[in-house]
Design an enzyme around this catalytic site. Structure first.
Site, PDB file in Angstrom:
ATOM      1  N   HIS A   1     -20.328-132.359 -55.417  1.00 56.35           N
ATOM      2  CA  HIS A   1     -19.134-132.732 -54.640  1.00 56.35           C
ATOM      3  C   HIS A   1     -17.973-131.828 -55.079  1.00 56.35           C
ATOM      4  CE1 HIS A   1     -16.478-135.122 -52.260  1.00 56.35           C
ATOM      5  NE2 HIS A   1     -16.434-136.240 -52.933  1.00 56.35           N
TER       6      HIS A   1
ATOM      7  N   HIS B   1     -23.561-128.322 -46.593  1.00 52.79           N
ATOM      8  CA  HIS B   1     -22.697-129.492 -46.387  1.00 52.79           C
ATOM      9  C   HIS B   1     -23.469-130.547 -45.605  1.00 52.79           C
ATOM     10  CE1 HIS B   1     -19.120-131.836 -45.427  1.00 52.79           C
ATOM     11  NE2 HIS B   1     -18.522-131.142 -46.358  1.00 52.79           N
TER      12      HIS B   1
ATOM     13  N   ASP C   1     -15.617-125.247 -51.139  1.00 49.37           N
ATOM     14  CA  ASP C   1     -15.603-124.904 -52.566  1.00 49.37           C
ATOM     15  C   ASP C   1     -15.992-123.463 -52.835  1.00 49.37           C
ATOM     16  OD1 ASP C   1     -16.731-128.193 -53.029  1.00 49.37           O
ATOM     17  OD2 ASP C   1     -14.820-127.399 -53.727  1.00 49.37           O
TER      18      ASP C   1
HETATM   19  C1  SDX Z   1     -17.756-131.082 -50.993  1.00 49.95           C
HETATM   20  O1  SDX Z   1     -19.020-134.694 -47.903  1.00 49.95           O
HETATM   21  C2  SDX Z   1     -17.920-133.986 -47.913  1.00 49.95           C
HETATM   22  O2  SDX Z   1     -17.150-133.972 -46.963  1.00 49.95           O
HETATM   23  C3  SDX Z   1     -17.644-133.231 -49.203  1.00 49.95           C
HETATM   24  C4  SDX Z   1     -16.476-132.270 -49.195  1.00 49.95           C
HETATM   25  C5  SDX Z   1     -15.156-132.992 -49.083  1.00 49.95           C
HETATM   26  O3  SDX Z   1     -14.182-132.360 -48.636  1.00 49.95           O
HETATM   27  O4  SDX Z   1     -15.072-134.145 -49.543  1.00 49.95           O
HETATM   28  O5  SDX Z   1     -16.616-131.372 -48.111  1.00 49.95           O
HETATM   29  C6  SDX Z   1     -16.407-131.468 -50.490  1.00 49.95           C
HETATM   30  O6  SDX Z   1     -18.333-131.805 -51.759  1.00 49.95           O
HETATM   31  C7  SDX Z   1     -18.391-129.817 -50.479  1.00 49.95           C
HETATM   32  C8  SDX Z   1     -19.841-129.610 -51.014  1.00 49.95           C
HETATM   33  C9  SDX Z   1     -19.758-128.981 -52.395  1.00 49.95           C
HETATM   34  N1  SDX Z   1     -21.109-128.934 -53.023  1.00 49.95           N
HETATM   35  C10 SDX Z   1     -21.768-127.803 -53.178  1.00 49.95           C
HETATM   36  O7  SDX Z   1     -21.384-126.714 -52.775  1.00 49.95           O
HETATM   37  C11 SDX Z   1     -23.065-127.942 -53.971  1.00 49.95           C
HETATM   38  C12 SDX Z   1     -24.165-127.169 -53.267  1.00 49.95           C
HETATM   39  N2  SDX Z   1     -24.460-127.805 -52.004  1.00 49.95           N
HETATM   40  C13 SDX Z   1     -25.599-128.734 -51.986  1.00 49.95           C
HETATM   41  O8  SDX Z   1     -25.819-129.444 -53.143  1.00 49.95           O
HETATM   42  C14 SDX Z   1     -25.684-129.518 -50.676  1.00 49.95           C
HETATM   43  O9  SDX Z   1     -25.528-128.609 -49.666  1.00 49.95           O
HETATM   44  C15 SDX Z   1     -24.764-130.692 -50.443  1.00 49.95           C
HETATM   45  C16 SDX Z   1     -24.807-131.660 -51.566  1.00 49.95           C
HETATM   46  C17 SDX Z   1     -23.358-130.233 -50.236  1.00 49.95           C
HETATM   47  C18 SDX Z   1     -25.245-131.386 -49.183  1.00 49.95           C
HETATM   48  O10 SDX Z   1     -26.520-131.830 -49.441  1.00 49.95           O
HETATM   49  P1  SDX Z   1     -27.358-132.676 -48.362  1.00 49.95           P
HETATM   50  O11 SDX Z   1     -26.617-132.873 -47.112  1.00 49.95           O
HETATM   51  O12 SDX Z   1     -27.898-133.874 -49.060  1.00 49.95           O
HETATM   52  O13 SDX Z   1     -28.498-131.688 -47.998  1.00 49.95           O
HETATM   53  P2  SDX Z   1     -29.871-131.587 -48.772  1.00 49.95           P
HETATM   54  O14 SDX Z   1     -29.631-131.526 -50.250  1.00 49.95           O
HETATM   55  O15 SDX Z   1     -30.796-132.630 -48.243  1.00 49.95           O
HETATM   56  O16 SDX Z   1     -30.379-130.136 -48.316  1.00 49.95           O
HETATM   57  C19 SDX Z   1     -31.128-129.942 -47.132  1.00 49.95           C
HETATM   58  C20 SDX Z   1     -31.951-128.701 -47.427  1.00 49.95           C
HETATM   59  C21 SDX Z   1     -32.806-128.842 -48.680  1.00 49.95           C
HETATM   60  O17 SDX Z   1     -33.910-127.956 -48.541  1.00 49.95           O
HETATM   61  P3  SDX Z   1     -35.375-128.560 -48.083  1.00 49.95           P
HETATM   62  O18 SDX Z   1     -35.651-129.725 -49.005  1.00 49.95           O
HETATM   63  O19 SDX Z   1     -35.152-128.981 -46.641  1.00 49.95           O
HETATM   64  O20 SDX Z   1     -36.322-127.404 -48.241  1.00 49.95           O
HETATM   65  O21 SDX Z   1     -31.074-127.600 -47.690  1.00 49.95           O
HETATM   66  C22 SDX Z   1     -31.246-127.179 -49.031  1.00 49.95           C
HETATM   67  C23 SDX Z   1     -31.937-128.311 -49.776  1.00 49.95           C
HETATM   68  O22 SDX Z   1     -32.690-127.805 -50.877  1.00 49.95           O
HETATM   69  N3  SDX Z   1     -29.926-126.912 -49.566  1.00 49.95           N
HETATM   70  C24 SDX Z   1     -29.610-125.874 -50.332  1.00 49.95           C
HETATM   71  C25 SDX Z   1     -28.241-125.999 -50.594  1.00 49.95           C
HETATM   72  N4  SDX Z   1     -27.772-127.085 -49.997  1.00 49.95           N
HETATM   73  C26 SDX Z   1     -28.810-127.653 -49.364  1.00 49.95           C
HETATM   74  N5  SDX Z   1     -30.360-124.854 -50.823  1.00 49.95           N
HETATM   75  C27 SDX Z   1     -29.720-123.960 -51.591  1.00 49.95           C
HETATM   76  N6  SDX Z   1     -28.407-124.011 -51.882  1.00 49.95           N
HETATM   77  C28 SDX Z   1     -27.631-125.012 -51.398  1.00 49.95           C
HETATM   78  N7  SDX Z   1     -26.344-125.049 -51.685  1.00 49.95           N
END
Ligand code: SDX
Length: 437
Positions: free
Chosen positions: A268, A307, A363
């Site tokens: 997050h 996201h 971010d």
């Molecule tokens: C914020 O919710 C909000 O609005 C948050 C926010 C706000 O203003 O409040 O916008 C602020 O928190 C932004 C996000 C910051 N976090 C990151 O940058 C951390 C990296 N991102 C990931 O951890 C992820 O993208 C999330 C947590 C942001 C979202 O995760 P989801 O929606 O649960 O998606 P998921 O983990 O189920 O991913 C779906 C697929 C997976 O692959 P498969 O299992 O389908 O093969 O996408 C992949 C994930 O492995 N994936 C990524 C990835 N994010 C998702 N692979 C590599 N790098 C990534 N960053």
């Protein structure tokens, strides 16, 4: 248009049901009527991490993840970032309308006069080690302030709520600056009412022996824009926590501390700090392909990418890139930007990211600006928490004013043991096959 109704056939017994559709949703409670007999509890929905569950009705923020749209109270984020101050946007997010000139002057005056901290706060902070993480200090100090303002528990009085909202918005930058000064062993700098919200924050962070701090206006404006971009984001993880804790009628200081704790997670708000560590780890553009390969192999996530809602470019990331150019004109270009831009270019051409609709989020670039402005990565999430306090409090207030809301208490799918009898100590740890009854 066809009636907004969902017809359900329960193949277990042939029963049929008609469930009304409102705002593109069905009420989960309408499923409880679907039973196989009088003793049946009825159907529930199962939705880990609330992937497809609306927990509330809200008029604060609208996001269209496919189109990359973000609006606060209907106003596009791009317009607000260009034309408003952060406190003007905080007023909009909290009270629903852009303030008139007298309203804004009164609001800014009120916040300005709530920036001081009770002197006892210094003793809270002195209890932390010099190398304590600023988010741990911020969360603890915000929670501790609930003991300084016991009147905050009277959450049903709108005037009391407004006073706590002004206290929290006014004091968050002061707490943040104090945690920063504590980590450097520097004396605290008191708020200066001559300054704007962002200038005052910079003053409390960076004033040394000069009689009056002079904030660079370009950097102060860039910080204000970054605060606007981070003010609210509908039902994100930390907003959900704010609503959940607030639904128990805990006071707003403890609810805000809980929300900030959720924000601190690397998935997050903690991602902005992780992005800088990632860029340092990559080190140079020629190392990017090898790093991407490890991400695709699932070794770790590309921080600042992806996201839950945005399946297109995060509109905030676009504005941040614009602000970065303004900051770098003053501070000099942060060389990490070149690695970040190349990382984005490569990722956006790679099928792994394209297929999963992974784009830079808020971010990805914010940390690069913060670092160029002189902030250490450890304080980046604190910089997220300051403006998001306005969003958390807007969500909290909306929750309390929503007659449909009650204490948050989800159900579960139980997968544990059926009833079983107590096992005396002498019979524990004995493999069942050899245990004597
Ligand atoms: C914020 O919710 C909000 O609005 C948050 C926010 C706000 O203003 O409040 O916008 C602020 O928190 C932004 C996000 C910051 N976090 C990151 O940058 C951390 C990296 N991102 C990931 O951890 C992820 O993208 C999330 C947590 C942001 C979202 O995760 P989801 O929606 O649960 O998606 P998921 O983990 O189920 O991913 C779906 C697929 C997976 O692959 P498969 O299992 O389908 O093969 O996408 C992949 C994930 O492995 N994936 C990524 C990835 N994010 C998702 N692979 C590599 N790098 C990534 N960053």
């Amino acid at each position: 248009m066809e009636k907004e109704v969902l017809s359900i056939v329960d193949k277990r017994n042939g029963s049929t049901y008609e469930v009304p559709i409102h705002h593109g949703t069905i009420r989960a409670m309408d499923l409880r009527q679907i039973k196989t007999g009088p003793d049946d509890f009825g159907l529930m929905t199962y939705d880990p991490a609330f992937m497809n569950t609306a927990s509330c009705k809200s008029a604060i923020t609208f996001i269209d993840g496919d189109k990359g749209i973000l609006r606060y109270r209907g106003y596009p984020i791009e317009q607000l970032a260009e034309k408003c101050s952060f406190l003007e946007v905080a007023y909009l997010v909290l009270f629903g309308e852009l303030p008139s000139d007298p309203q804004l002057k009164e609001w800014v005056g009120a916040i300005t006069h709530h920036t001081m901290l009770h002197e006892t706060t210094k003793h809270f902070l002195e209890g932390f080690r010099y190398d304590a993480h600023p988010m741990g200090m911020l969360v603890s100090t915000v929670a501790a302030l609930s003991t300084v303002y016991p009147d905050a528990r009277n959450i049903h009085d709108p005037q009391v709520r407004k006073l706590q909202i002004m206290r929290l918005i006014g004091k968050m930058p002061t707490i943040a600056a104090y945690t920063y000064r504590h980590s450097l062993g520097l004396p605290y700098v008191y708020p200066d009412n001559d300054f704007s919200y962002s200038e005052n924050f910079m003053n409390m962070l960076w004033k040394m022996t000069e009689p009056k701090y002079a904030a660079n206006p370009v950097l102060a404006r860039a910080l204000d824009i970054l605060f606007i971009l981070h003010a609210d984001h509908e039902q994100n993880c930390s907003a959900n926590v704010m609503r959940s804790v607030g639904s128990s009628h805990a006071d707003p200081f403890l609810s805000t501390a809980a929300a900030a704790a959720a924000l601190s997670g690397p998935l997050h708000g903690g991602a902005n700090e992780e992005v800088l560590k990632m860029l340092d780890q990559i080190g140079s553009k020629d190392k990017i392909p090898a790093y991407i390969a490890k991400v695709k192999a699932g070794e770790f996530k590309l921080m600042g990418f992806g996201h839950r809602i945005y399946k297109n470019y995060d509109p905030r990331a676009s504005v941040i890139k614009w602000a970065a150019d303004k900051v770098f004109e003053v501070t000099g270009r942060n060389p990490k930007l070149d690695i970040a831009l190349e990382l984005e270019r490569i990722a956006l051409e790679d099928d792994y990211f394209v297929k999963r609709k992974l784009y830079p989020n808020v971010d990805f670039y914010s940390g690069i600006i913060y670092q160029a402005m002189g902030f250490k990565p450890e304080i980046f999430t604190v910089l997220f928490a300051i403006p998001r306090t306005a969003g958390w409090l807007a969500q909290w207030q909306e929750l309390l004013e929503d007659g449909e809301q009650k204490i948050a208490r989800p159900r579960q799918v139980y997968t544990g043991y059926e009833a079983r009898d107590f096992v005396p100590m002498e019979k524990r740890g004995v493999p069942a096959a050899t245990a004597t009854p």
